[in-house]
Design a protein around this motif. Structure first.
Motif, short mmCIF file in Angstrom:
data_model
loop_
_atom_site.label_atom_id
_atom_site.label_comp_id
_atom_site.label_asym_id
_atom_site.label_seq_id
_atom_site.Cartn_x
_atom_site.Cartn_y
_atom_site.Cartn_z
N ALA A 184 0.83 -1.21 0.00
CA ALA A 184 0.00 0.00 0.00
C ALA A 184 0.86 1.26 0.00
N GLY A 185 2.16 1.11 0.18
CA GLY A 185 3.07 2.26 0.19
C GLY A 185 4.00 2.25 -1.01
N PRO A 186 4.50 3.41 -1.43
CA PRO A 186 5.31 3.49 -2.65
C PRO A 186 6.63 2.74 -2.57
N SER A 187 7.29 2.73 -1.43
CA SER A 187 8.59 2.07 -1.35
C SER A 187 8.44 0.55 -1.44
N GLN A 231 -17.33 5.71 6.20
CA GLN A 231 -15.99 5.14 6.20
C GLN A 231 -14.95 6.26 6.20
N GLU A 232 -13.85 5.99 6.90
CA GLU A 232 -12.76 6.97 6.97
C GLU A 232 -12.04 7.05 5.62
N THR A 233 -11.64 8.26 5.25
CA THR A 233 -10.96 8.42 3.95
C THR A 233 -9.63 7.66 3.92
N ASP A 234 -8.93 7.57 5.05
CA ASP A 234 -7.67 6.82 5.08
C ASP A 234 -7.92 5.34 4.80
N GLU A 235 -9.02 4.81 5.32
CA GLU A 235 -9.37 3.41 5.08
C GLU A 235 -9.67 3.19 3.60
N LEU A 236 -10.41 4.12 3.00
CA LEU A 236 -10.75 3.99 1.59
C LEU A 236 -9.50 4.11 0.71
N ASP A 237 -8.63 5.05 1.04
CA ASP A 237 -7.39 5.22 0.27
C ASP A 237 -6.54 3.96 0.32
N ALA A 238 -6.42 3.36 1.51
CA ALA A 238 -5.60 2.16 1.66
C ALA A 238 -6.18 1.00 0.85
N MET A 239 -7.52 0.89 0.83
CA MET A 239 -8.17 -0.17 0.06
C MET A 239 -7.92 0.01 -1.43
N ARG A 268 -4.21 -0.06 -7.20
CA ARG A 268 -2.90 0.46 -7.62
C ARG A 268 -1.83 -0.63 -7.60
N ALA A 269 -1.75 -1.38 -6.50
CA ALA A 269 -0.71 -2.41 -6.40
C ALA A 269 -0.92 -3.52 -7.42
#
Length: 267
Positions: free
Chosen positions: A67-70, A108-116, A122-123
């Motif tokens: 879920a992270g760029p690195s 739903q929290e925006t951070d939760e939606l972004d991570a999903m 994306r991944a």
């Protein structure tokens, strides 16, 4: 690329537990060396030791948070390996890592939606592109008919005309299925296979709180076994359970308004 003959190798994401671990076991049984990708290094190491001892294959853990760029960049780099260095090229990518999440969308929290979205879309897209680009290059370099391609673990949730309580999750899985089917057509001339796995309910950490009877769940071993068989046969999608195959066929003929009316009556 060099002329060295490497062992057939698969990279499995979300490989520490659940469906990913079962894919790893099924692939090791088929003689694949493995690269296991997940966040939990200790669990991957334990699984790798088990599979190495049991099947005599090489298993290497690659800890990464997709879920992270690195973390994503690290796995993309591994997928691009062409065999000219010490890393064997990857013949099969199993895009299994995913994130669930339910509840009414506006709560739903925006951070939760972004991570999903980052993990489920994306991944999957970035890793799939890295793998297939490497595979096309290997075919162009004359690497025969060695089986190569991608398996993407999707969900029947992406087939629903409406998925109240799981709007974003269902939408991400609809993307995975449609992208897989389109990519499969694009790379078919290169003798590469892309298969979307439309799983039903499975006993995993993601569904541990689901209040459903045991009969509703599909064994993880069956999902891995039938998915690998479908991929080898060149199918663009597979539903690894007879009951859920019937459900998918029903969804294809049931008008959207009728389905939505049924879901409203159940709420």
């Amino acid at each position: 690329m060099n002329g060295t003959r490497h062992p057939k190798t698969a990279l499995v994401t979300g490989a520490s537990t659940g469906i990913g671990a079962e894919f790893a076991r099924a692939l090791a049984e088929r003689g694949y060396s493995l690269v296991l990708v997940a966040r939990r290094f200790e669990l991957m190491t334990q699984l790798g030791a088990e599979l190495g001892d049991r099947f005599g294959v090489t298993v290497r853990p690659l800890p990464a948070d997709l879920a992270g760029p690195s973390g994503l960049a690290k796995v993309e780099e591994r997928l691009r390996a062409d065999g000219s260095g010490e890393d064997a090229p990857i013949d099969l990518l199993v895009n299994n890592a995913g994130r669930g999440g339910g509840g009414h969308f506006h709560r739903q929290e925006t951070d939760e939606l972004d991570a999903m979205i980052d993990l489920n879309i994306r991944a999957v897209t970035r890793l799939g592109r890295a793998a297939l680009a490497a595979h096309v290059a290997r075919r162009a370099a004359g690497e025969g008919r060695r089986p190569m391609g991608v398996i993407n673990v999707s969900s029947l949730a992406g087939e629903l005309p409406a998925n109240p309580g799981g709007a974003v999750y269902g939408a991400t899985k609809a993307f995975v299925t449609r992208w897989s089917e389109s990519a499969a057509e694009e790379v078919a001339p290169h003798d590469l296979h892309v298969t979307a796995v439309l799983a039903g309910f499975v006993r995993t950490e993601m569904t541990r709180e689901a209040d459903l009877p045991d009969l509703a769940f599909v064994p993880k071993e069956r999902i891995a076994r039938e998915s690998l068989r479908a991929w080898a046969a060149g199918h663009t999608s597979v539903v690894p359970d007879m009951r859920y195959r019937a459900a998918r066929n029903l969804l294809r003929v049931l008008p959207g308004p009728a389905f939505k009316a049924l879901t409203r009556r159940r709420r």
